[in-house]
Scaffold this motif. Structure first.
Motif, short mmCIF file in Angstrom:
data_model
loop_
_atom_site.label_atom_id
_atom_site.label_comp_id
_atom_site.label_asym_id
_atom_site.label_seq_id
_atom_site.Cartn_x
_atom_site.Cartn_y
_atom_site.Cartn_z
N MET A 75 0.81 -1.21 0.00
CA MET A 75 0.00 0.00 0.00
C MET A 75 0.84 1.26 0.00
O MET A 75 0.54 2.25 0.67
N ASN A 76 1.92 1.22 -0.77
CA ASN A 76 2.74 2.40 -0.94
C ASN A 76 2.82 2.83 -2.40
O ASN A 76 3.61 3.71 -2.75
N THR A 77 2.00 2.21 -3.23
CA THR A 77 1.94 2.55 -4.64
C THR A 77 0.50 2.46 -5.12
O THR A 77 -0.22 1.53 -4.74
N VAL A 78 0.10 3.40 -5.91
CA VAL A 78 -1.21 3.34 -6.55
C VAL A 78 -1.03 3.69 -8.01
O VAL A 78 -0.28 4.61 -8.36
N ASN A 79 -1.71 2.93 -8.86
CA ASN A 79 -1.61 3.13 -10.29
C ASN A 79 -2.99 3.44 -10.86
O ASN A 79 -4.01 3.08 -10.30
N LEU A 80 -2.97 4.10 -11.98
CA LEU A 80 -4.21 4.38 -12.69
C LEU A 80 -3.98 4.08 -14.16
O LEU A 80 -3.26 4.81 -14.84
N GLN A 81 -4.58 2.99 -14.62
CA GLN A 81 -4.54 2.65 -16.03
C GLN A 81 -5.70 3.35 -16.72
O GLN A 81 -6.86 3.11 -16.39
N MET A 82 -5.39 4.20 -17.67
CA MET A 82 -6.39 4.99 -18.36
C MET A 82 -6.44 4.55 -19.82
O MET A 82 -5.46 4.70 -20.55
N ASN A 83 -7.57 4.03 -20.22
CA ASN A 83 -7.79 3.59 -21.58
C ASN A 83 -8.89 4.41 -22.23
O ASN A 83 -9.69 5.05 -21.55
N SER A 84 -8.94 4.34 -23.54
CA SER A 84 -9.97 5.05 -24.31
C SER A 84 -10.08 6.51 -23.88
O SER A 84 -11.17 7.03 -23.63
N LEU A 85 -8.95 7.15 -23.80
CA LEU A 85 -8.92 8.52 -23.31
C LEU A 85 -9.65 9.48 -24.24
O LEU A 85 -9.63 9.34 -25.46
#
Length: 117
Positions: A75-85
């Protein structure tokens, strides 16, 4: 204190993808809320996606079918995968951290995401 460092922003064409990452350091709590907010020019900062204790997720309606938020076991990293921007996704994206044991909340410096042809 918690420090948050975002990475992964940039320029992408409509329909493209980007992956944002946020690394947290400092006095981290196992029970926390991490995720992403964004602020477009002339608009208020809004929630994009958050993950609670690396498990439960919450998404804004505008992104729920396109973005995916995830965290690691520490819980020291958070990601955001953004598709179909979309162009309306253009904003400064801010990493967010909140200690669920208390009321402490922290923000990253922000990373620019621009969706344009």
């Amino acid at each position: 204190q918690v420090q948050l460092v975002e990475s992964g922003g940039g320029l992408v064409q409509p329909g493209g993808s980007l992956r944002l990452s946020c690394a947290a350091s400092g006095s981290l709590a196992r029970a926390n809320l991490m995720g992403w907010y964004r602020q477009a020019p002339g608009k208020q900062r809004e929630l994009v996606a958050v993950i609670r204790n690396g498990r439960a997720t919450t998404y804004a309606d505008s992104v729920k079918d396109r973005f995916t938020v995830s965290g690691n076991n520490a819980m020291n990293t958070v990601n955001l995968q953004m598709n179909s921007l979309k162009p309306e996704d253009t904003a400064v994206y801010y990493c967010y951290y909140r200690d669920l044991y208390g009321t402490n909340a922290y923000w990253g410096q922000g990373t620019q995401v621009t969706v344009s042809s």
